[in-house]
Design an enzyme around this catalytic site. Structure first.
Site, mmCIF file in Angstrom:
data_model
loop_
_atom_site.group_PDB
_atom_site.id
_atom_site.type_symbol
_atom_site.label_atom_id
_atom_site.label_comp_id
_atom_site.label_asym_id
_atom_site.label_seq_id
_atom_site.Cartn_x
_atom_site.Cartn_y
_atom_site.Cartn_z
ATOM 1 N N ASN A 156 0.737 -1.077 -0.483
ATOM 2 C CA ASN A 156 0.339 0.045 -0.164
ATOM 3 C C ASN A 156 0.882 1.067 -0.058
ATOM 4 O O ASN A 156 1.457 1.671 0.899
ATOM 5 C CB ASN A 156 -1.384 0.510 1.229
ATOM 6 C CG ASN A 156 -1.881 1.303 0.743
ATOM 7 O OD1 ASN A 156 -1.666 2.640 -0.202
ATOM 8 N ND2 ASN A 156 -2.159 1.193 2.093
ATOM 9 N N ARG A 200 -2.715 -2.014 -3.503
ATOM 10 C CA ARG A 200 -3.699 -1.737 -3.356
ATOM 11 C C ARG A 200 -4.017 0.321 -3.780
ATOM 12 O O ARG A 200 -3.024 0.491 -3.972
ATOM 13 C CB ARG A 200 -4.294 -1.787 -2.015
ATOM 14 C CG ARG A 200 -5.394 -0.262 -1.373
ATOM 15 C CD ARG A 200 -5.344 -0.335 0.271
ATOM 16 N NE ARG A 200 -6.343 1.007 0.548
ATOM 17 C CZ ARG A 200 -7.301 0.911 1.709
ATOM 18 N NH1 ARG A 200 -6.388 0.735 2.458
ATOM 19 N NH2 ARG A 200 -8.103 1.367 1.605
ATOM 20 N N HIS A 208 -12.988 2.436 0.018
ATOM 21 C CA HIS A 208 -12.065 1.618 1.358
ATOM 22 C C HIS A 208 -13.202 -0.161 0.626
ATOM 23 O O HIS A 208 -14.170 -1.028 1.506
ATOM 24 C CB HIS A 208 -13.200 1.399 2.715
ATOM 25 C CG HIS A 208 -12.473 2.535 3.287
ATOM 26 N ND1 HIS A 208 -13.096 3.944 3.624
ATOM 27 C CD2 HIS A 208 -11.325 3.590 2.984
ATOM 28 C CE1 HIS A 208 -12.258 5.277 4.087
ATOM 29 N NE2 HIS A 208 -11.171 4.776 3.712
ATOM 30 N N ARG A 253 -10.142 15.766 6.701
ATOM 31 C CA ARG A 253 -10.764 15.914 5.452
ATOM 32 C C ARG A 253 -12.531 16.325 5.269
ATOM 33 O O ARG A 253 -12.849 15.661 6.329
ATOM 34 C CB ARG A 253 -11.182 14.558 3.904
ATOM 35 C CG ARG A 253 -9.822 14.339 3.640
ATOM 36 C CD ARG A 253 -9.978 12.843 2.455
ATOM 37 N NE ARG A 253 -8.998 12.482 2.742
ATOM 38 C CZ ARG A 253 -9.253 10.871 2.608
ATOM 39 N NH1 ARG A 253 -9.972 10.266 2.811
ATOM 40 N NH2 ARG A 253 -7.783 10.157 2.250
ATOM 41 N N GLU A 313 -7.799 -5.807 5.581
ATOM 42 C CA GLU A 313 -8.093 -5.723 4.025
ATOM 43 C C GLU A 313 -6.919 -6.196 3.730
ATOM 44 O O GLU A 313 -6.740 -6.237 2.259
ATOM 45 C CB GLU A 313 -7.481 -3.641 3.711
ATOM 46 C CG GLU A 313 -8.544 -2.982 4.216
ATOM 47 C CD GLU A 313 -8.435 -1.929 4.535
ATOM 48 O OE1 GLU A 313 -9.835 -0.553 3.935
ATOM 49 O OE2 GLU A 313 -8.162 -1.046 5.927
#
Length: 591
Positions: free
Chosen positions: A7, A77, A166, A227, A374
């Site tokens: 990632n 990813r 996600h 964010r 994940e």
């Protein structure tokens, strides 16, 4: 197969290596503060300064760390795949071009992901690279969920629409919930909440994401660490008219807003929550807005779904903040949500197999807390893309068992070996089999039965006290024999046949069996599965031809390694091969 999952971000790089035969983590770590002179490699809680001024240098560090491991494939990813990359994709020039095109929708992520792919190819050489996309799980959203209230031509011509993110985490939560609740995912209405530095919620009906809070980019939706989440589009336009540059607005919305911007403290929710508990007004406001936005989305998605069977929480905040879960659920009794305060405070998924239920016993909707993984989901996608649908499990919490398809073969006695190949003949090694100390020989024999013969049948060494021939039901019909289903070595009352070798023939009066399906385990593996020698278990094949098999004998020995033995008939029925794994499906009978 060993799969490295990468990632790659703009300032950090995370990696995990999995042995996918047993889904064991072999190594994991991360490079932090990448691109600066203060870069460090973090592994097993220790920080080591490294030279990682860019992602290429960071991956050279990772390659050196993993030099003792064989890496068979790399999974990356990638945040945005657009409408064209909606499944795990073997990376080639065409795939790279699409990832680069999608950078317009994920300018802070896709360029870094792509640099990671290219740098990994340099660092690890010519092995397969597979991209797994955050957006892919949401590709099944209906059109009225993903189209914005803009001129439709903007969608057709520029791809401006909602995509969602996600994906691996929401998929993991949904599968975890179905397994924990003991029902088919197709029957469930779920709201899954991935709450961390980045945060999103999804409405999942029958295993399909029908709506999600993030949109064309990860900026839409919940208030996050830095964010802003949902925002009146006129706000950035007004700022630009006031002289703020587009780049400054983008930086403000993505990096200076959310919890950090409201609280004035930072993006770490733990710090903001602590400040709120001390009475700091802006920190309290940040928490209030964060919780309200989550509750608002859950309510909206419950309406879309026509009710909910469970709310699922994961991520750094979702898993660890009992306060957030309590406040989110406190006004949802009308949906059947009734949180157990004590369970919510004390139950930890990491201490309970990765998932806990913190709702009261009689609540109409369950509240589940999950430790997401994940990276393991990405590794599974890589294996399935490269090998096939049975090469990785779909089950989240079941333990995998690698498959060894046992073709017809012979174990010879010393006397029969001498008769077939000559006195004192030593069989030669062709290849090793999964169990230590055993190998397939270069030599073969022919089997001759009452109705037919099968030529060039494999021999497995070492020699045994008595000759044993293992065949499938199909083989037995061809030969014209009727062998019983037996555990290896139990030859009393079994039929015989003739064996032909280069030095002569041997007729045995007994020794032909159909071997019981069985699994070899080392004692440490048996303890991990909670089984003992001679126990009988069930296994489940989860590919395109899903099948549950019972009557699987467990054999435990210090010399064994984990491996399920099926004959060719059984493997073909379930679409299994030597590259497949199956799921442990429980104990059928104790020894």
């Amino acid at each position: 197969m060993n799969v490295l999952v990468i990632n790659a971000g703009s300032t950090s790089l995370k990696y995990d290596v999995y042995d996918m035969d047993i889904e064991a983590s072999l190594a994991r770590g991360r490079i932090e503060r990448m691109g600066t002179a203060a870069a460090v490699h973090v592994r097993a809680g220790k920080e080591t300064p490294v030279a990682a001024l860019d992602v290429s240098a960071a991956l050279r560090v990772v390659a050196d760390v993993l030099a003792g491991l064989k890496i068979d494939a790399i999974g990356h990813r990638v945040v945005h795949g657009g409408e064209r990359l909606i499944a795990p994709t073997l990376v080639d020039i065409a795939a790279e071009a699409i990832i680069e095109e999608c950078a317009v929708f994920a300018p802070l992520h896709n360029p870094a992901n792509l640099l990671g792919i290219r740098a990994a190819r340099e660092a690890f050489g010519d092995i397969p690279h597979v991209a797994v996309f955050d957006t892919a799980f949401h590709a099944g959203m209906p059109e009225d969920s993903y189209v914005y209230g803009l001129p439709y031509e903007l969608y057709l011509e520029r791809g401006i629409r909602r995509y969602g993110f996600h994906g691996p985490s929401h998929q993991f939560m949904a599968q975890s919930a179905a397994e924990y609740l003991g029902t088919d995912l197709a029957r469930l209405r779920l709201v899954t909440c991935h709450l961390g530095g980045g945060a999103s919620i999804a409405a999942i009906e029958g295993g399909i994401s029908i709506d999600t809070s993030m949109g064309m980019t990860p900026l839409e939706g919940l208030v996050m660490g830095t964010r802003c989440g949902d925002l009146d589009p006129s706000v950035p336009l007004a700022m630009i008219r006031q002289g703020v540059s587009v780049l400054e607005v983008e930086q403000l919305l993505n990096k200076q807003s959310g919890l950090a911007g409201i609280s004035g403290i930072g993006a770490d929710f733990r710090d903001v929550q602590a400040a709120a508990e001390r009475g700091e007004v802006r920190a309290r406001l940040a928490v209030d807005i964060f919780v309200r936005r989550i509750r608002k989305y859950i309510g909206a998605y419950a309406a879309e779904l026509g009710g909910i069977d469970a709310i699922v929480f994961t991520g750094g905040i979702g898993e660890n903040s009992a306060m957030v879960r309590e406040r989110v659920c406190e006004r949802m009794n009308f949906l059947g949500v009734d949180l157990d305060p004590e369970a919510n405070r004390t139950r930890r998924p990491a201490e309970a197999g990765g998932i806990v239920d913190v709702a009261t016993r009689h609540a109409g909707a369950r509240v589940l807390v999950v430790t997401t993984d994940e990276e393991r989901m990405i590794a599974r996608d890589v294996v399935r893309r490269l090998v096939g649908p049975t090469a990785a499990m779909r089950s989240v919490h079941s333990k995998p068992i690698p498959v060894g398809v046992s073709v017809r073969h012979v174990h010879l006695s010393r006397a029969d070996c001498d008769a077939l190949f000559g006195a004192g003949y030593e069989l030669s090694r062709r290849r090793d089999v999964t169990q230590p100390g055993q190998f397939v020989t270069r030599e073969t024999v022919d089997l001759i039965g009452p109705k037919g013969e099968i030529r060039s049948v494999a021999i497995i060494n070492p020699l045994r006290k008595a000759t044993q021939i293992e065949v499938s039901r199909t083989d037995a019909l061809q030969l014209g024999v009727d062998p019983p289903l037996r555990e290896s070595g139990q030859l009393h009352g079994t039929p015989g046949l003739k064996l032909r070798g280069p030095a002569g023939d041997v007729t045995i009066g007994s020794g032909v069996i159909m071997a019981m399906r069985h699994v070899h385990m080392h004692p440490t593996e048996a303890r991990a599965f909670g089984v003992g020698d001679k126990d009988v278990i069930r296994i489940r094949a989860e590919g395109d031809r899903e099948l549950t098999m019972g009557d699987v004998l467990v054999r435990v020995n210090d010399a064994f390694t984990l491996d399920l033995h099926l004959d060719t008939d059984e493997a073909n029925a379930a679409g299994l091969s030597n590259s497949s794994v199956v799921a442990f499906d429980g104990i059928q009978k104790r020894a």
